[in-house]
Design a protein around this motif. Sequence first.
Motif, PDB file in Angstrom:
ATOM      1  N   LEU A  19      -6.227-122.166  44.694  1.00 37.67           N
ATOM      2  CA  LEU A  19      -6.234-121.013  44.354  1.00 37.67           C
ATOM      3  C   LEU A  19      -7.803-120.762  43.891  1.00 37.67           C
ATOM      4  N   SER A  20      -8.543-119.609  44.272  1.00 36.25           N
ATOM      5  CA  SER A  20      -9.856-119.537  43.831  1.00 36.25           C
ATOM      6  C   SER A  20     -10.050-117.890  43.603  1.00 36.25           C
ATOM      7  N   LEU A  21     -10.730-117.777  42.454  1.00 36.13           N
ATOM      8  CA  LEU A  21     -10.890-116.543  42.039  1.00 36.13           C
ATOM      9  C   LEU A  21     -12.518-116.021  42.065  1.00 36.13           C
ATOM     10  N   SER A  22     -12.686-114.834  42.632  1.00 37.63           N
ATOM     11  CA  SER A  22     -14.183-114.620  43.042  1.00 37.63           C
ATOM     12  C   SER A  22     -14.977-114.241  41.876  1.00 37.63           C
ATOM     13  N   ASP A  23     -16.208-114.259  41.790  1.00 39.14           N
ATOM     14  CA  ASP A  23     -16.959-114.133  40.851  1.00 39.14           C
ATOM     15  C   ASP A  23     -17.102-112.834  39.969  1.00 39.14           C
ATOM     16  N   ASP A  24     -16.640-111.918  40.883  1.00 43.11           N
ATOM     17  CA  ASP A  24     -16.353-110.445  39.935  1.00 43.11           C
ATOM     18  C   ASP A  24     -14.848-110.352  39.409  1.00 43.11           C
ATOM     19  N   LYS A  25     -14.142-111.539  39.881  1.00 37.18           N
ATOM     20  CA  LYS A  25     -12.713-111.420  39.388  1.00 37.18           C
ATOM     21  C   LYS A  25     -11.814-110.281  40.030  1.00 37.18           C
ATOM     22  N   GLN A  26     -12.136-109.904  41.295  1.00 35.17           N
ATOM     23  CA  GLN A  26     -11.589-108.858  41.930  1.00 35.17           C
ATOM     24  C   GLN A  26     -10.581-109.519  43.102  1.00 35.17           C
ATOM     25  N   THR A  27     -10.883-110.765  43.274  1.00 37.68           N
ATOM     26  CA  THR A  27     -10.345-110.991  44.889  1.00 37.68           C
ATOM     27  C   THR A  27      -9.839-112.617  44.394  1.00 37.68           C
ATOM     28  N   MET A  28      -8.518-113.018  44.757  1.00 33.87           N
ATOM     29  CA  MET A  28      -8.286-114.217  44.662  1.00 33.87           C
ATOM     30  C   MET A  28      -7.849-114.827  46.008  1.00 33.87           C
ATOM     31  N   THR A  29      -8.233-115.936  46.336  1.00 32.91           N
ATOM     32  CA  THR A  29      -7.779-116.493  47.569  1.00 32.91           C
ATOM     33  C   THR A  29      -6.950-117.829  47.390  1.00 32.91           C
ATOM     34  N   TYR A  30      -5.994-117.737  48.171  1.00 31.98           N
ATOM     35  CA  TYR A  30      -4.664-118.716  48.330  1.00 31.98           C
ATOM     36  C   TYR A  30      -4.900-119.528  49.697  1.00 31.98           C
TER      37      TYR A  30
END
Length: 43
Positions: A19-30
């Motif tokens: 699980l990765s959260l983008s720098d701007d905390k708007q997108t999470m990738t599973y």
Amino acid sequence: MDEYEILIEMEAGASQISLSLSDDKQTMTYESDFNTATLNKQK
């Protein structure tokens, strides 16, 4: 830390879930061995 990431390894073998959260905390990738999905923050 600019990016948050969680890595989960299953006991049964080589399966991994990330699980990765983008720098701007708007997108999470599973990501897993079987599936990849991108989730966007809703307002």
